[in-house]
Design a protein around this motif. Structure first.
Motif, PDB file in Angstrom:
ATOM      1  N   UNK A 126       1.025  -1.247   0.472  1.00  0.00           N
ATOM      2  CA  UNK A 126      -0.153   0.395  -0.088  1.00  0.00           C
ATOM      3  C   UNK A 126       1.010   1.409  -0.201  1.00  0.00           C
ATOM      4  N   UNK A 127       2.378   1.512   0.761  1.00  0.00           N
ATOM      5  CA  UNK A 127       3.078   2.342   0.419  1.00  0.00           C
ATOM      6  C   UNK A 127       3.484   2.176  -1.240  1.00  0.00           C
ATOM      7  N   UNK A 128       3.604   1.035  -1.591  1.00  0.00           N
ATOM      8  CA  UNK A 128       4.264   2.132  -3.090  1.00  0.00           C
ATOM      9  C   UNK A 128       2.972   2.338  -3.762  1.00  0.00           C
ATOM     10  N   UNK A 129       2.007   2.009  -3.626  1.00  0.00           N
ATOM     11  CA  UNK A 129       0.525   2.445  -4.285  1.00  0.00           C
ATOM     12  C   UNK A 129       0.594   3.535  -4.099  1.00  0.00           C
ATOM     13  N   UNK A 130       0.713   4.392  -2.636  1.00  0.00           N
ATOM     14  CA  UNK A 130       0.897   5.377  -2.488  1.00  0.00           C
ATOM     15  C   UNK A 130       1.650   6.734  -2.775  1.00  0.00           C
ATOM     16  N   UNK A 131       3.596   5.558  -3.607  1.00  0.00           N
ATOM     17  CA  UNK A 131       3.644   6.523  -3.944  1.00  0.00           C
ATOM     18  C   UNK A 131       3.815   6.892  -5.727  1.00  0.00           C
ATOM     19  N   UNK A 132       3.835   5.624  -6.425  1.00  0.00           N
ATOM     20  CA  UNK A 132       3.064   5.461  -7.641  1.00  0.00           C
ATOM     21  C   UNK A 132       1.457   6.117  -7.501  1.00  0.00           C
ATOM     22  N   UNK A 180      -4.339   7.861   2.483  1.00  0.00           N
ATOM     23  CA  UNK A 180      -3.170   8.165   2.486  1.00  0.00           C
ATOM     24  C   UNK A 180      -3.993   8.665   0.930  1.00  0.00           C
ATOM     25  N   UNK A 181      -4.369   7.561   0.303  1.00  0.00           N
ATOM     26  CA  UNK A 181      -4.221   7.390  -1.378  1.00  0.00           C
ATOM     27  C   UNK A 181      -5.264   8.787  -1.924  1.00  0.00           C
ATOM     28  N   UNK A 182      -6.240   8.135  -1.016  1.00  0.00           N
ATOM     29  CA  UNK A 182      -7.624   9.163  -0.990  1.00  0.00           C
ATOM     30  C   UNK A 182      -7.340  10.739  -1.090  1.00  0.00           C
ATOM     31  N   UNK A 183      -6.941  10.696   0.603  1.00  0.00           N
ATOM     32  CA  UNK A 183      -6.316  12.063   0.201  1.00  0.00           C
ATOM     33  C   UNK A 183      -5.799  13.152  -0.737  1.00  0.00           C
ATOM     34  N   UNK A 184      -4.789  11.928  -0.516  1.00  0.00           N
ATOM     35  CA  UNK A 184      -3.760  12.390  -1.465  1.00  0.00           C
ATOM     36  C   UNK A 184      -3.642  12.951  -2.900  1.00  0.00           C
ATOM     37  N   UNK A 185      -5.428  13.053  -3.001  1.00  0.00           N
ATOM     38  CA  UNK A 185      -5.967  14.053  -4.820  1.00  0.00           C
ATOM     39  C   UNK A 185      -7.092  12.891  -5.045  1.00  0.00           C
ATOM     40  N   UNK A 186      -7.146  11.251  -5.162  1.00  0.00           N
ATOM     41  CA  UNK A 186      -8.544  10.467  -5.404  1.00  0.00           C
ATOM     42  C   UNK A 186      -9.369  11.235  -5.165  1.00  0.00           C
ATOM     43  N   UNK A 187     -10.533  10.697  -5.966  1.00  0.00           N
ATOM     44  CA  UNK A 187     -11.910  10.284  -5.251  1.00  0.00           C
ATOM     45  C   UNK A 187     -12.363   8.954  -4.951  1.00  0.00           C
ATOM     46  N   UNK A 188     -13.045   8.104  -4.648  1.00  0.00           N
ATOM     47  CA  UNK A 188     -13.534   7.710  -4.064  1.00  0.00           C
ATOM     48  C   UNK A 188     -14.950   7.542  -5.237  1.00  0.00           C
TER      49      UNK A 188
END
Length: 259
Positions: A126-132, A180-188
């Motif tokens: 999940x950390x790798x996914x966030x970075x990518x 963290x992924x969502x708050x980084x700029x993505x929308x569910x």
């Protein structure tokens, strides 16, 4: 309009008739498949190509496996999640550009049992996914990261919080990593259009009569970059396939994005 769906099929060989029937009925333009449980050369390309789909497949014998099907060309394919040291051989990620959208099919690790290497691997993945995901945002292109995340975002996304409190899918660390992924700029995509919906599930266990009792969880998600979210028209969970004979334990989730 581009209709994009994600579906953990839980063995493409076992579920092929169900998948083909749903494709014929729902007619999605792009399909993100997970848990193929077959190697690349065993993937039923012909059946999908006959329906006008191009295929990008990352298979693995008996386990995992992901694919992207599209009625448009598949450009700049990526068949692994960046960020590992070359030791991760699990087939869990494919990515391509189609219909002008960068799309990824994701089968995130389950992580059970807790206090094991499997849970540590889940969090590292999940950390790798966030970075990518941040790298993809920087490209300022429409992006859809879809698939089986094996994470229950909130209590309302499961039928009974107590039943999942000791499961890797509902741990604070797992949920925080997804946020963290969502708050980084993505929308569910589902929650953007159904902010107050309860009992909106994408998975029902085969055991304990979960389907008949509607004891489900929402773990399959479509996360959209701002450029894709701005064009989001619709998003629904199609429960129909879960009620069919020899069904996967997951059901498709789909969204429509304006061209």
């Amino acid at each position: 309009m581009v209709k994009l769906a994600a579906w953990n099929v839980n063995s493409i060989k076992a579920r092929l008739p169900n998948v083909l029937a749903w494709l014929d009925e729902a007619s999605p333009d792009v399909v993100l498949l997970q848990e193929l449980k077959c190697q690349d050369d065993s993937f039923p390309r012909l059946e999908f190509e006959e329906r006008g789909y191009n295929c990008l497949v990352k298979g693995q014998k008996s386990y995992n496996g992901v694919a992207i099907l599209s009625k448009d060309t598949l450009e700049d394919p990526l068949q692994e999640l960046p960020g590992d040291d070359g030791s991760d051989e699990q087939a869990r990620y494919v990515e391509t550009t189609t219909f002008g959208i960068r799309v990824a099919s994701i089968y995130l690790p389950n992580g059970n049992p807790l206090n094991s290497e499997k849970f540590s691997y889940k969090l590292r993945w999940m950390q790798r996914l966030f970075s990518h995901s941040r790298t993809l945002l920087a490209s300022e292109q429409p992006v859809v990261l879809g698939g089986d995340y094996n994470v229950i975002p909130e209590g309302r996304d499961c039928y009974d919080v107590d039943a999942w409190k000791d499961d890797a899918l509902f741990q604070p660390e797992s949920r925080a990593a997804l946020r963290r992924v969502v708050y980084g700029g993505y929308t569910d995509a589902y929650r953007a259009l159904h902010p107050d919906q309860t009992r909106a599930f994408t998975y029902w266990d085969y055991q304990r009569g979960a389907w008949d009792a509607d004891h489900g969880i929402r773990i399959d998600h479509l996360l959209l970059s701002p450029q894709a979210a701005d064009r989001l028209e619709d998003c629904e969970i199609d429960k129909g396939p879960r009620g069919e004979s020899k069904a996967s334990d997951h059901t498709p989730i789909w969204c429509e994005i304006a061209a």
